[in-house]
Scaffold this motif. Sequence first.
Motif, PDB file in Angstrom:
ATOM      1  N   LYS A 118     -36.181  29.237 -20.390  1.00  0.00           N
ATOM      2  CA  LYS A 118     -37.384  30.056 -20.275  1.00  0.00           C
ATOM      3  C   LYS A 118     -38.508  29.482 -21.150  1.00  0.00           C
ATOM      4  O   LYS A 118     -38.260  28.845 -22.172  1.00  0.00           O
ATOM      5  N   PHE A 119     -39.740  29.768 -20.749  1.00  0.00           N
ATOM      6  CA  PHE A 119     -40.898  29.272 -21.484  1.00  0.00           C
ATOM      7  C   PHE A 119     -40.980  29.899 -22.870  1.00  0.00           C
ATOM      8  O   PHE A 119     -40.830  31.105 -23.031  1.00  0.00           O
ATOM      9  N   LEU A 120     -41.252  29.062 -23.873  1.00  0.00           N
ATOM     10  CA  LEU A 120     -41.543  29.537 -25.220  1.00  0.00           C
ATOM     11  C   LEU A 120     -42.869  28.979 -25.726  1.00  0.00           C
ATOM     12  O   LEU A 120     -43.781  29.724 -26.069  1.00  0.00           O
ATOM     13  N   TYR A 121     -42.981  27.634 -25.749  1.00  0.00           N
ATOM     14  CA  TYR A 121     -44.173  26.983 -26.289  1.00  0.00           C
ATOM     15  C   TYR A 121     -44.513  25.758 -25.449  1.00  0.00           C
ATOM     16  O   TYR A 121     -43.622  25.119 -24.874  1.00  0.00           O
ATOM     17  N   GLU A 122     -45.801  25.415 -25.405  1.00  0.00           N
ATOM     18  CA  GLU A 122     -46.218  24.161 -24.795  1.00  0.00           C
ATOM     19  C   GLU A 122     -47.244  23.490 -25.702  1.00  0.00           C
ATOM     20  O   GLU A 122     -47.948  24.162 -26.472  1.00  0.00           O
ATOM     21  N   PHE A 123     -47.337  22.169 -25.604  1.00  0.00           N
ATOM     22  CA  PHE A 123     -48.185  21.425 -26.522  1.00  0.00           C
ATOM     23  C   PHE A 123     -48.374  20.000 -26.027  1.00  0.00           C
ATOM     24  O   PHE A 123     -47.683  19.540 -25.110  1.00  0.00           O
ATOM     25  N   ILE A 124     -49.317  19.318 -26.650  1.00  0.00           N
ATOM     26  CA  ILE A 124     -49.568  17.910 -26.386  1.00  0.00           C
ATOM     27  C   ILE A 124     -49.142  17.130 -27.622  1.00  0.00           C
ATOM     28  O   ILE A 124     -49.417  17.543 -28.756  1.00  0.00           O
ATOM     29  N   ILE A 125     -48.446  16.005 -27.415  1.00  0.00           N
ATOM     30  CA  ILE A 125     -47.925  15.200 -28.522  1.00  0.00           C
ATOM     31  C   ILE A 125     -48.684  13.880 -28.585  1.00  0.00           C
ATOM     32  O   ILE A 125     -48.758  13.147 -27.590  1.00  0.00           O
ATOM     33  N   ILE A 126     -49.236  13.577 -29.764  1.00  0.00           N
ATOM     34  CA  ILE A 126     -50.059  12.384 -29.956  1.00  0.00           C
ATOM     35  C   ILE A 126     -49.483  11.565 -31.102  1.00  0.00           C
ATOM     36  O   ILE A 126     -49.196  12.096 -32.179  1.00  0.00           O
ATOM     37  N   LYS A 127     -49.310  10.272 -30.877  1.00  0.00           N
ATOM     38  CA  LYS A 127     -48.849   9.388 -31.962  1.00  0.00           C
ATOM     39  C   LYS A 127     -49.973   9.228 -32.973  1.00  0.00           C
ATOM     40  O   LYS A 127     -51.122   8.974 -32.622  1.00  0.00           O
ATOM     41  N   HIS A 128     -49.628   9.394 -34.254  1.00  0.00           N
ATOM     42  CA  HIS A 128     -50.646   9.258 -35.301  1.00  0.00           C
ATOM     43  C   HIS A 128     -49.987   8.732 -36.567  1.00  0.00           C
ATOM     44  O   HIS A 128     -49.095   9.370 -37.130  1.00  0.00           O
ATOM     45  N   LYS A 129     -50.417   7.527 -36.962  1.00  0.00           N
ATOM     46  CA  LYS A 129     -49.854   6.870 -38.147  1.00  0.00           C
ATOM     47  C   LYS A 129     -48.343   6.776 -37.986  1.00  0.00           C
ATOM     48  O   LYS A 129     -47.869   6.287 -36.959  1.00  0.00           O
ATOM     49  N   LEU A 248     -51.006  32.153 -24.106  1.00  0.00           N
ATOM     50  CA  LEU A 248     -49.688  31.655 -23.706  1.00  0.00           C
ATOM     51  C   LEU A 248     -48.550  32.557 -24.176  1.00  0.00           C
ATOM     52  O   LEU A 248     -47.481  32.575 -23.559  1.00  0.00           O
ATOM     53  N   ASN A 249     -48.756  33.300 -25.248  1.00  0.00           N
ATOM     54  CA  ASN A 249     -47.684  34.168 -25.737  1.00  0.00           C
ATOM     55  C   ASN A 249     -47.291  35.229 -24.719  1.00  0.00           C
ATOM     56  O   ASN A 249     -46.174  35.752 -24.769  1.00  0.00           O
ATOM     57  N   LYS A 250     -48.187  35.559 -23.806  1.00  0.00           N
ATOM     58  CA  LYS A 250     -47.869  36.548 -22.777  1.00  0.00           C
ATOM     59  C   LYS A 250     -46.844  36.034 -21.775  1.00  0.00           C
ATOM     60  O   LYS A 250     -46.279  36.809 -20.994  1.00  0.00           O
ATOM     61  N   LEU A 251     -46.595  34.716 -21.789  1.00  0.00           N
ATOM     62  CA  LEU A 251     -45.643  34.127 -20.843  1.00  0.00           C
ATOM     63  C   LEU A 251     -44.244  33.969 -21.430  1.00  0.00           C
ATOM     64  O   LEU A 251     -43.296  33.694 -20.692  1.00  0.00           O
ATOM     65  N   GLN A 252     -44.109  34.144 -22.725  1.00  0.00           N
ATOM     66  CA  GLN A 252     -42.835  33.830 -23.376  1.00  0.00           C
ATOM     67  C   GLN A 252     -41.677  34.647 -22.818  1.00  0.00           C
ATOM     68  O   GLN A 252     -41.746  35.867 -22.707  1.00  0.00           O
ATOM     69  N   ASN A 253     -40.618  33.910 -22.426  1.00  0.00           N
ATOM     70  CA  ASN A 253     -39.376  34.493 -21.909  1.00  0.00           C
ATOM     71  C   ASN A 253     -39.544  35.263 -20.601  1.00  0.00           C
ATOM     72  O   ASN A 253     -38.635  35.985 -20.187  1.00  0.00           O
ATOM     73  N   LYS A 254     -40.700  35.121 -19.925  1.00  0.00           N
ATOM     74  CA  LYS A 254     -40.935  35.835 -18.671  1.00  0.00           C
ATOM     75  C   LYS A 254     -40.776  34.959 -17.434  1.00  0.00           C
ATOM     76  O   LYS A 254     -40.773  35.469 -16.317  1.00  0.00           O
ATOM     77  N   LEU A 255     -40.643  33.664 -17.631  1.00  0.00           N
ATOM     78  CA  LEU A 255     -40.464  32.757 -16.498  1.00  0.00           C
ATOM     79  C   LEU A 255     -39.836  31.475 -17.007  1.00  0.00           C
ATOM     80  O   LEU A 255     -39.872  31.160 -18.194  1.00  0.00           O
ATOM     81  N   PHE A 256     -39.236  30.729 -16.083  1.00  0.00           N
ATOM     82  CA  PHE A 256     -38.646  29.446 -16.449  1.00  0.00           C
ATOM     83  C   PHE A 256     -39.746  28.417 -16.667  1.00  0.00           C
ATOM     84  O   PHE A 256     -40.810  28.475 -16.043  1.00  0.00           O
ATOM     85  N   GLY A 257     -39.472  27.457 -17.523  1.00  0.00           N
ATOM     86  CA  GLY A 257     -40.449  26.420 -17.785  1.00  0.00           C
ATOM     87  C   GLY A 257     -40.865  25.680 -16.534  1.00  0.00           C
ATOM     88  O   GLY A 257     -42.043  25.375 -16.336  1.00  0.00           O
ATOM     89  N   ILE A 258     -39.916  25.414 -15.649  1.00  0.00           N
ATOM     90  CA  ILE A 258     -40.230  24.680 -14.428  1.00  0.00           C
ATOM     91  C   ILE A 258     -41.144  25.489 -13.506  1.00  0.00           C
ATOM     92  O   ILE A 258     -41.859  24.924 -12.680  1.00  0.00           O
ATOM     93  N   GLU A 259     -41.145  26.824 -13.669  1.00  0.00           N
ATOM     94  CA  GLU A 259     -42.045  27.669 -12.875  1.00  0.00           C
ATOM     95  C   GLU A 259     -43.486  27.604 -13.384  1.00  0.00           C
ATOM     96  O   GLU A 259     -44.389  28.112 -12.734  1.00  0.00           O
ATOM     97  N   CYS A 260     -43.690  26.987 -14.543  1.00  0.00           N
ATOM     98  CA  CYS A 260     -45.040  26.818 -15.113  1.00  0.00           C
ATOM     99  C   CYS A 260     -45.728  25.569 -14.569  1.00  0.00           C
ATOM    100  O   CYS A 260     -46.739  25.131 -15.133  1.00  0.00           O
ATOM    101  N   ASN A 261     -45.185  24.973 -13.510  1.00  0.00           N
ATOM    102  CA  ASN A 261     -45.751  23.769 -12.888  1.00  0.00           C
ATOM    103  C   ASN A 261     -45.686  22.555 -13.809  1.00  0.00           C
ATOM    104  O   ASN A 261     -46.500  21.638 -13.697  1.00  0.00           O
TER     105      ASN A 261
END
Length: 334
Positions: A118-129, A248-261
């Motif tokens: 289920k969805f919890l958090y989403e983010f962008i990951i950037i290499k830095h140093k 995004l907190n309104k989505l937590q545990n309410k749908l599968f991550g794959i359902e978030c496209n």
Amino acid sequence: TPSSTCSSACSARSRSSELSCSPSPTSTRTVAARARVASPWSCSPTRTARSASSPSETSSPKSPTRAPPRSYILDDRAILYLNGEDTKEFLQNLISNDINKVSETNTCFASLLSPQGKFLYEFIIIKHKSGYLIDCEKSQADELYKQLSIYKLRSKVEILNLSNEFVVAAFSHEKFLTFDEAQDVSGFTLKYREDPIFLDPRNKQLGARLIINLEKLYLSLKKLDLHDANLSEYYSFSHKLGIVPKDLNKLQNKLFGIECNYEELNGIDFKKGCYVGQENTARIKLKNKLSKRLLPISAIDGKLTEGESIYYNENEIGKVLIEKEYPFALIKYW
């Protein structure tokens, strides 16, 4: 509702369905709101739904235009920084994407799911140093920090919240392509002096982001000839592209991550090894069990309410999950 298969070439195309939102499906109900569902992922023609209390109306699908050439200070974003000997392996065992994709020239979008997928958090990951920056929604930052700290155990990983020191600014796709080293590839990353600039890895139409120390922000924007604009323009454009801009907190545990496209938004790698929530995510994908998607909606009249049902021809096809300025619903498709 979207078709079950989509190509990247049509990911920015949208279509609309006019639906009714109501607590119950009875034919005599009073419709609380009528909503239009727009699917950026669909390749199919427009489908128009009729509400129980009004005649049908046909809406013309509109493809989102490119983001305007302005800058937007994303003050609702937070920055975490992960560093240490075990950081790469630590992230690889947790996130839905492959950390090996992240380099000095490439950034990736990923999520942290529950063990059930289920969805919890989403983010962008950037290499830095020597580590990685995590660009996440500010409302999720503290809980994400705590969750990562729980998983850390004895790993040699340092987790810092740099949200008071760094800020995120966004600007147009066209502006990004004016940089000498720029490549027209989602996630492509370059450096402006020491600061990373990257083309949004979810959809390059959403433009580029600059992560920079707050003290240097305005001087850098001036040197780049970028002018601060109304943030609602950026949010509206993100909403049209089917990318949740906030709440995004309104989505937590309410749908599968794959359902978030996440597959369409380049947020899942089905070839990598295990990660938290991988089992259910892979099962839904491999057995073709994906029957619902998170889609942007807009109120035609009335007021949307979180959790209310959405109907098409008297059949319940979804629920409103985010009801505020940029609403989204989990919609069944067929």
